[in-house]
Design an enzyme around this catalytic site. Structure first.
Site, PDB file in Angstrom:
ATOM      1  N   CYS A   2       0.816  -1.197   0.000  1.00 40.32           N
ATOM      2  CA  CYS A   2       0.000   0.000   0.000  1.00 40.32           C
ATOM      3  C   CYS A   2       0.857   1.257   0.000  1.00 40.32           C
ATOM      4  O   CYS A   2       2.076   1.202  -0.119  1.00 40.32           O
ATOM      5  CB  CYS A   2      -0.895   0.018   1.260  1.00 40.32           C
ATOM      6  N   ARG A  51      -4.922   1.600  -0.371  1.00 37.47           N
ATOM      7  CA  ARG A  51      -4.909   0.139  -0.227  1.00 37.47           C
ATOM      8  C   ARG A  51      -4.743  -0.602  -1.542  1.00 37.47           C
ATOM      9  O   ARG A  51      -5.441  -0.318  -2.524  1.00 37.47           O
ATOM     10  CB  ARG A  51      -6.206  -0.324   0.445  1.00 37.47           C
ATOM     11  N   ILE A  54      -4.482  -7.569  -1.091  1.00 39.17           N
ATOM     12  CA  ILE A  54      -3.813  -8.829  -1.418  1.00 39.17           C
ATOM     13  C   ILE A  54      -4.298  -9.950  -0.483  1.00 39.17           C
ATOM     14  O   ILE A  54      -4.629 -11.044  -0.923  1.00 39.17           O
ATOM     15  CB  ILE A  54      -2.279  -8.698  -1.301  1.00 39.17           C
ATOM     16  N   GLY A  77       3.081  -3.521   3.085  1.00 40.11           N
ATOM     17  CA  GLY A  77       3.925  -4.705   2.986  1.00 40.11           C
ATOM     18  C   GLY A  77       3.159  -5.997   3.171  1.00 40.11           C
ATOM     19  O   GLY A  77       1.936  -6.048   3.022  1.00 40.11           O
ATOM     20  N   ASP A 101      -3.076  -9.737   7.728  1.00 38.82           N
ATOM     21  CA  ASP A 101      -1.820  -9.705   8.473  1.00 38.82           C
ATOM     22  C   ASP A 101      -1.686  -8.391   9.238  1.00 38.82           C
ATOM     23  O   ASP A 101      -0.951  -8.313  10.219  1.00 38.82           O
ATOM     24  CB  ASP A 101      -0.625  -9.928   7.548  1.00 38.82           C
TER      25      ASP A 101
END
Length: 623
Positions: A2, A51, A54, A77, A101
């Site tokens: 991002c 954003r 993923i 990341g 995440d």
């Protein structure tokens, strides 16, 4: 993956939606899938986020994200081992609202504070605001895959940060080129300061160095940075070759497997060399192995090719795609396209770049976007850790000469010269092997002196910005010493910057399996003979890929990569005109002398050391 930005200030007028929106607009390419902003109740901190979805594509994973009514994060990341970390946190009683995440990072910080970072396997730049303590904690990954730039204004007590510098310029932060960085780029091609990694090409803007964290204490208006990781280089001379191959393979397979975790289509960039080909082979093996939870993913590959050019790798690419039944998309970058795209490329890169190879990579990620693939695995990092460049031969031979004697050195040298003629070796190398400290000093002095006899730099510019520290060289007693320097000080991070800007320019994500930190530390623990052996670089990688790759790939002697026919391109009259215009701009700004305008363009290959005209072309874009 991002774009992130933030403002923290004691002056509420500095923290408002309009300024954050300006920052976000400049980062739109990094995150085309969504936008979010947040300002806390006190009005002293604001976060912005663009954003690229993923992992967990739902709105629950949107940022800025908040946790436990205390912590807020913006993050760029991927943490590849987040499922394993999440399991441990669930056992400790933590709960989660998303499958992202990002939320795992927040929970890890809630549990371990700044000591959470060593747990992460990934690429990242994030900032976490603790509302209770009124502190900001930011961190950047171990190798510098993801960017983090910041500016501190002591007058207004304001800290601003962003993924790219253009977001800082958008809110009025002064844009001024730093001559201390520009001068060594023009003369030697340096883009990093070996002893001051926070420097950028622009005064007043710093980058958070790789493997460092930043802490801002709001009540003290105090910004500090410190390293959180020092790579272990403890050498294991007792490991057998078979043990080393087995351990390397396990770590590499695990790294690739983790980097296949995605909720969107994945692919790979494929050059035809051993690094990218090895990733393809391992992806293929993992996809058909129950050990890694095979799910029959379909992968595509993307390549830049140059038909008719002596360094074109189309034939090697075909060997790999045929063996693994891999769909391959190809792009043929041309000089006309390069001229048309150059301003746009420079805009995304922000800082100068040393060759046209940057453009080839740019076009590969553009090709992936055109074909709807968001994530590409890429082979960067292998050359610096596994001694992939021809220049490393001389350092290995010097180590052999110093430690094993002249006969061992000559035997290895003889085997190498049957594979490549690129390596220069002479009396100075003998002296360097016996007196490494003296060699380090001599190389440093030589680089500094060569800068002073550069024919095109104006005397005023030289006297104002020349700095000996830029040419500091490491003391090299072993091959590992120079590999460590190029991996962690000067070399690798430049390539990672190029890859980040090229991929994010098209809203794509680049994942680098060779930069798993456990794998890198293991490689540095190995004797030099497991990196260069019998004339071959990357020995341990080649042996671990035995039976997985065709021999024509596995035992290639030469290294190419994405290298366009730059020398031919520079003979094009339109590109020559662009170079002349760049030189005029540098003369106007007092960087070059007027006599430089009388010289014709000197066409050079992409990796030629004296590639001055190309550097003038790139450098003029930032003035």
């Amino acid at each position: 993956m991002c774009g992130i930005a933030g403002i923290i200030s004691h002056d509420p007028s500095m923290v408002h939606e309009i300024r954050l929106k300006k920052m976000m607009d400049t980062l739109a390419h990094r995150g085309p899938d969504g936008e979010g902003t947040w300002i806390n109740g006190n009005g002293n901190i604001g976060f912005g986020h663009r954003r690229l979805s993923i992992i967990d594509l739902s709105s629950r994973a949107a940022q800025p994200m908040h946790y436990l009514n205390r912590y807020s994060i913006v993050y760029n990341g991927e943490i590849y081992n987040y499922p394993e970390l999440k399991l441990g946190l669930l056992k400790k009683g933590y709960s989660f609202l998303s499958e992202s995440d990002t939320e795992v990072i927040l929970a890890m910080y809630a549990e371990y504070k700044e000591k959470c970072i060593p747990f992460f396997d990934g690429m990242f730049a994030f900032a976490i605001w603790d509302e209770q303590e009124q502190t900001l904690f930011a961190a950047r990954d171990r190798f510098g895959e993801k960017p983090f730039f910041y500016h501190w204004d002591d007058d207004t007590k304001t800290l601003c940060f962003a993924s790219e510098m253009k977001a800082l310029w958008a809110i009025g932060i002064h844009r001024s080129v730093d001559g201390k960085m520009l001068l060594p780029f023009l003369t030697s091609g340096f883009t990093q300061h070996p002893s001051n990694p926070a420097l950028t090409f622009f005064t007043g803007i710093k980058k958070l160095p790789a493997r460092n964290c930043l802490v801002y204490l709001h009540h003290k208006s105090q910004v500090s940075t410190a390293p959180y990781w020092e790579p272990s280089v403890q050498r294991n001379d007792h490991i057998t070759e078979q043990e080393a191959i087995s351990k390397f393979s396990d770590l590499f397979f695990t790294s690739v497997a983790r980097r296949l975790r995605s909720d969107v289509p994945l692919g790979t960039s494929l050059s035809g060399g051993i690094d990218s080909s090895s990733i393809v082979a391992v992806m293929y093996a993992i996809n058909s192995s129950s050990k890694y939870g095979a799910d029959d993913k379909m992968f595509s590959s993307f390549s830049a090719v140059f038909p008719g050019f002596e360094k074109d790798e189309s034939a090697y690419i075909k060997l790999v795609t045929d063996k693994f039944h891999l769909k391959n998309f190809q792009v043929i970058p041309s000089v006309n396209e390069f001229i048309s795209d150059f301003e746009k490329l420079s805009h995304f890169q922000e800082e100068p770049f040393t060759s046209s190879s940057t453009y080839a990579q740019f076009k590969v990620f553009e090709l992936a976007k055109m074909n709807g693939v968001k994530v590409l695995l890429d082979g960067q990092g292998a050359d610096e850790t596994l001694a992939g460049y021809a220049k490393y031969y001389q350092w290995y031979w010097q180590e052999l000469l110093a430690k094993n004697g002249i006969s061992a050195m000559r035997e290895e040298k003889k085997l190498t010269t049957t594979l490549t003629s690129e390596v220069k070796w002479g009396p100075k190398n003998y002296l360097a092997a016996l007196f490494p400290r003296l060699a380090s000093s001599a190389l440093s002095q030589r680089g500094y002196k060569l800068q002073h006899v550069h024919p095109d730099i104006s005397e005023e510019y030289l006297s104002g910005y020349a700095e000996k520290a830029f040419f500091a060289k490491p003391v090299v007693n072993s091959l590992n010493d120079i590999l460590f320097f190029n991996t962690f000080h000067v070399g690798l991070e430049e390539l990672l910057r190029l890859a980040d800007r090229n991929s994010m320019a098209h809203g794509r994500e680049a994942r680098l399996p060779f930069l798993n930190h456990d794998l890198v530390e293991f490689i540095f623990s190995l004797p030099s003979s497991y990196k260069i052996k019998q004339g071959f670089t990357k020995w341990i990688l080649r042996k671990s890929m035995d039976k997985l790759l065709p021999d024509e790939i596995l035992w290639r002697g030469e290294k190419i990569g994405y290298e366009p026919p730059q020398k031919t391109w520079m003979m094009d009259k339109h590109l020559a005109e662009a170079i002349y215009s760049a030189k005029k701009k540098l003369v106007w700004n007092g960087v070059l002398n007027k006599a430089s305008l009388e010289k014709k363009v000197s066409p050079k290959n992409a990796y030629d050391a004296d590639n001055y005209d190309w550097r003038y072309l790139s450098a003029a874009q930032i003035l």
